[in-house]
Design an enzyme around this catalytic site. Structure first.
Site, short mmCIF file in Angstrom:
data_model
loop_
_atom_site.label_atom_id
_atom_site.label_comp_id
_atom_site.label_asym_id
_atom_site.label_seq_id
_atom_site.Cartn_x
_atom_site.Cartn_y
_atom_site.Cartn_z
N LYS A 214 0.84 -0.86 -0.28
CA LYS A 214 -0.11 -0.22 0.06
C LYS A 214 0.24 1.74 0.26
O LYS A 214 1.00 2.35 -1.11
CB LYS A 214 -0.98 -0.05 1.15
CG LYS A 214 -1.63 1.54 1.19
CD LYS A 214 -2.87 1.62 1.06
CE LYS A 214 -3.43 2.92 0.79
NZ LYS A 214 -3.95 3.31 -0.23
N CYS A 268 -3.68 11.06 1.51
CA CYS A 268 -3.09 9.96 1.30
C CYS A 268 -2.04 10.79 0.77
O CYS A 268 -0.60 10.33 1.97
CB CYS A 268 -3.70 8.62 0.80
SG CYS A 268 -5.30 8.73 1.74
N1 LIG Z 1 -9.32 8.65 2.56
C1 LIG Z 1 -9.31 8.11 1.02
O1 LIG Z 1 -9.35 7.96 0.13
C2 LIG Z 1 -8.54 6.39 1.89
C3 LIG Z 1 -8.16 5.66 0.75
C4 LIG Z 1 -7.19 4.72 0.97
C5 LIG Z 1 -6.58 4.56 2.39
N2 LIG Z 1 -6.91 5.32 3.79
C6 LIG Z 1 -6.94 4.59 4.58
O2 LIG Z 1 -7.76 4.11 5.51
C7 LIG Z 1 -7.58 4.89 6.47
C8 LIG Z 1 -8.53 5.78 7.06
O3 LIG Z 1 -9.45 6.86 6.18
P1 LIG Z 1 -10.51 8.00 6.04
O4 LIG Z 1 -10.30 8.56 5.00
O5 LIG Z 1 -11.36 7.03 6.21
O6 LIG Z 1 -10.26 8.69 7.69
P2 LIG Z 1 -11.10 9.60 8.07
O7 LIG Z 1 -10.52 10.91 9.18
O8 LIG Z 1 -12.03 10.42 7.66
O9 LIG Z 1 -12.42 8.79 9.24
C9 LIG Z 1 -12.09 8.24 10.50
C10 LIG Z 1 -12.82 7.41 11.29
O10 LIG Z 1 -12.54 6.89 12.80
C11 LIG Z 1 -13.32 7.67 13.68
N3 LIG Z 1 -12.65 6.04 14.94
C12 LIG Z 1 -11.08 7.83 15.38
N4 LIG Z 1 -10.63 6.98 16.70
C13 LIG Z 1 -11.85 6.20 16.40
C14 LIG Z 1 -11.83 5.27 17.20
N5 LIG Z 1 -10.98 4.69 18.43
N6 LIG Z 1 -13.00 4.60 17.90
C15 LIG Z 1 -14.39 4.67 16.19
N7 LIG Z 1 -13.71 5.88 15.43
C16 LIG Z 1 -12.81 6.35 15.68
C17 LIG Z 1 -12.82 9.58 13.75
O11 LIG Z 1 -14.20 9.83 14.53
C18 LIG Z 1 -13.59 9.26 12.10
O12 LIG Z 1 -14.69 9.50 11.91
C19 LIG Z 1 -6.22 5.96 6.51
O13 LIG Z 1 -5.31 4.62 7.10
C20 LIG Z 1 -6.33 6.27 5.37
O14 LIG Z 1 -4.99 6.32 5.03
C21 LIG Z 1 -8.32 6.13 3.39
#
Ligand SMILES: NC(=O)c1ccc[n+]([C@@H]2O[C@H](COP(=O)([O-])OP(=O)(O)OC[C@H]3O[C@@H](n4cnc5c(N)ncnc54)[C@H](O)[C@@H]3O)[C@@H](O)[C@H]2O)c1
Length: 428
Positions: A214, A268
């Site tokens: 990744k 990202c």
């Molecule tokens: N957004 C993208 O396009 C994308 C693409 C590929 C990979 N990723 C990866 O996926 C992961 C998530 O990204 P995202 O964009 O969904 O993040 P985001 O910030 O949109 O969502 C994360 C959610 O988790 C919640 N959260 C945090 N700690 C928590 C806990 N202890 N218990 C319950 N809920 C909790 C937050 O309140 C938030 O709503 C990251 O590691 C990111 O690098 C994201």
């Protein structure tokens, strides 16, 4: 567990309902599983339970309503409601701290919550992007909290998410998936689970490999964009248009040069190469240098602006500058780590006024004509499709001076009567 997955009676908890977690929870719910989304933000929980999405994504409202109405998905902030589930899928954010080291506090909290809730035999999946060897460390943390033995009393997998915003529901189904298990049984269980809606290929490996895969994907893109940016910088010195040169170089059957521009943003790309390096004792320096180049590209745009102001003898402190586009990429409303914001930070104290216009982002000028009235310079920072067909002759008549800086190769033919400079566009 295999039977429970096959007949959809396995119960799933998704931890974190953001850009990745909410669509994932919806997909499993619509595939027939009972899913509880655990989220610390109560506003998100309320919205999801009322069938409205807090993220903008095509198809999400319909898919979410379906999942809520068929009773397969609900959200909660109450830990008790995720006790004893068969599967835990962790989708929390993994950002950087100020000093650019990984902030794994969200992940560790989510893993603690999981450890305190799970039962013997649970499958724990981390979808978040994490530094190499994190899944093994998290397995150890679960062992310490529960007393269970990883790979025997519980299963654990890193299943990185590779979707692109705006295409999430298509890519969740058709992208290929990498499933990195702490042992073979873990990866096999995860394969059965994802197969319930994934139509792309599924590859099984170990968790450190999937973490690397990744991070390598995003680092590959970041380093290649930096290379294109370096080419753009050189092309300026040699007085040629780098886009013409790239197009010609890409006619070579084994060359595929990326596109230069004002910078690399989004959630990202700007962080993942730091995550890749963070677990290593040493590296060669290439990846860091590439990141530095991409982070400095807004300064390159600033230099072009200052040069252009010199050309018309307008003191920088008298300039009114309009930035077109705040989002980090075209078609998007996402301003996270957007180079446009860094560019504005760089110029806001040295020019008279900075105005912004972005048809996708709230809080900017509603109307482009209003934004341009009496302005001296326009800087294009996002390749929104709307910006490709603007009538610069008509817009120029609204301006006090006519400077156009193109940071995204949006204007193919420099408009007559403008001082035009573009990243990679050499001299005109
Ligand atoms: N957004 C993208 O396009 C994308 C693409 C590929 C990979 N990723 C990866 O996926 C992961 C998530 O990204 P995202 O964009 O969904 O993040 P985001 O910030 O949109 O969502 C994360 C959610 O988790 C919640 N959260 C945090 N700690 C928590 C806990 N202890 N218990 C319950 N809920 C909790 C937050 O309140 C938030 O709503 C990251 O590691 C990111 O690098 C994201």
């Amino acid at each position: 567990m295999r039977e429970k997955i096959a007949d959809r009676s396995a119960e799933i908890a998704v931890i974190g309902l953001g850009y990745i977690g909410l669509p994932t929870a919806i997909m499993f719910a619509n595939a027939g599983f009972k899913v509880v989304g655990y989220e610390i933000r109560e506003d998100v929980v309320k919205k999801v339970n009322s069938g409205t999405s807090h993220i903008i994504e095509p198809e999400i409202e319909d898919m979410l309503r379906k999942a809520i109405e068929n009773g397969n998905l609900r959200a909660t902030s109450d830990k008790k409601e995720i006790a004893g589930k068969d599967v835990y899928i962790i989708c929390v954010q993994t950002p950087l701290k100020e000093d650019k080291t990984p902030d794994l506090s969200y992940l560790e909290n989510a893993v603690r919550t999981t450890a305190e809730s799970m039962k013997k035999g649970s499958l724990v999946i981390i979808e978040s992007t994490v530094p190499p060897m994190t899944t093994l460390r998290m397995a150890k943390l679960i062992e310490d909290i529960t007393g269970f033995k990883a790979g025997e009393d519980f299963y654990m997998v890193h299943a990185p998410e590779r979707v692109m915003p705006r295409r999430i529901f298509k890519e969740l189904v058709y992208n290929s998936r990498i499933l990195g298990g702490i042992n073979e049984e873990s990866a096999e269980l995860a394969e059965l689970l994802y197969r319930t809606f994934v139509k792309g290929q599924i590859f099984k490996t170990n968790s450190t490999t999937s973490e690397m895969v990744k991070l390598m994907e995003n680092t590959f893109r970041d380093v290649n964009i930096a290379l294109a940016n370096e080419f753009a910088f050189l092309a300026h010195q040699y007085g040629i248009d780098v886009f013409e040169a790239i197009e010609l170089a890409n006619t070579h059957p084994r060359v595929k040069i990326h596109m230069p521009g004002i910078g690399v943003g989004g959630h990202c790309l700007p962080k993942d190469s730091y995550l890749l390096l963070s677990s290593a004792k040493e590296d060669f320096g290439l990846i860091k240098k590439a990141r530095e180049i991409n982070e400095d590209m807004p300064l390159f745009a600033k230099d072009l602006l200052i040069d252009a102001l010199k050309t018309i003898n307008l003191p920088v402190e008298e300039a009114i500058v309009v930035v077109l586009g705040l989002a980090y990429k075209g078609y998007s409303d996402d301003t996270r780590n957007s180079p446009a914001l860094k560019f504005i930070e760089e110029i806001k104290d040295i020019v008279m006024e900075v105005r912004t216009y972005d048809p996708y982002v709230k809080g900017t000028h509603e109307n482009l004509e209003d934004a341009l009235k009496g302005a001296d310079a326009v800087v294009i920072a996002t390749d929104h499709p709307e910006f490709k067909t603007l009538d610069w002759q008509a817009l120029g008549r609204l301006m006090r001076n006519k400077i156009l800086i193109d940071g995204r190769h949006v204007v193919k033919n420099p408009p007559k009567g403008f001082v035009f400079k573009g990243i990679g566009r050499g001299e005109y």
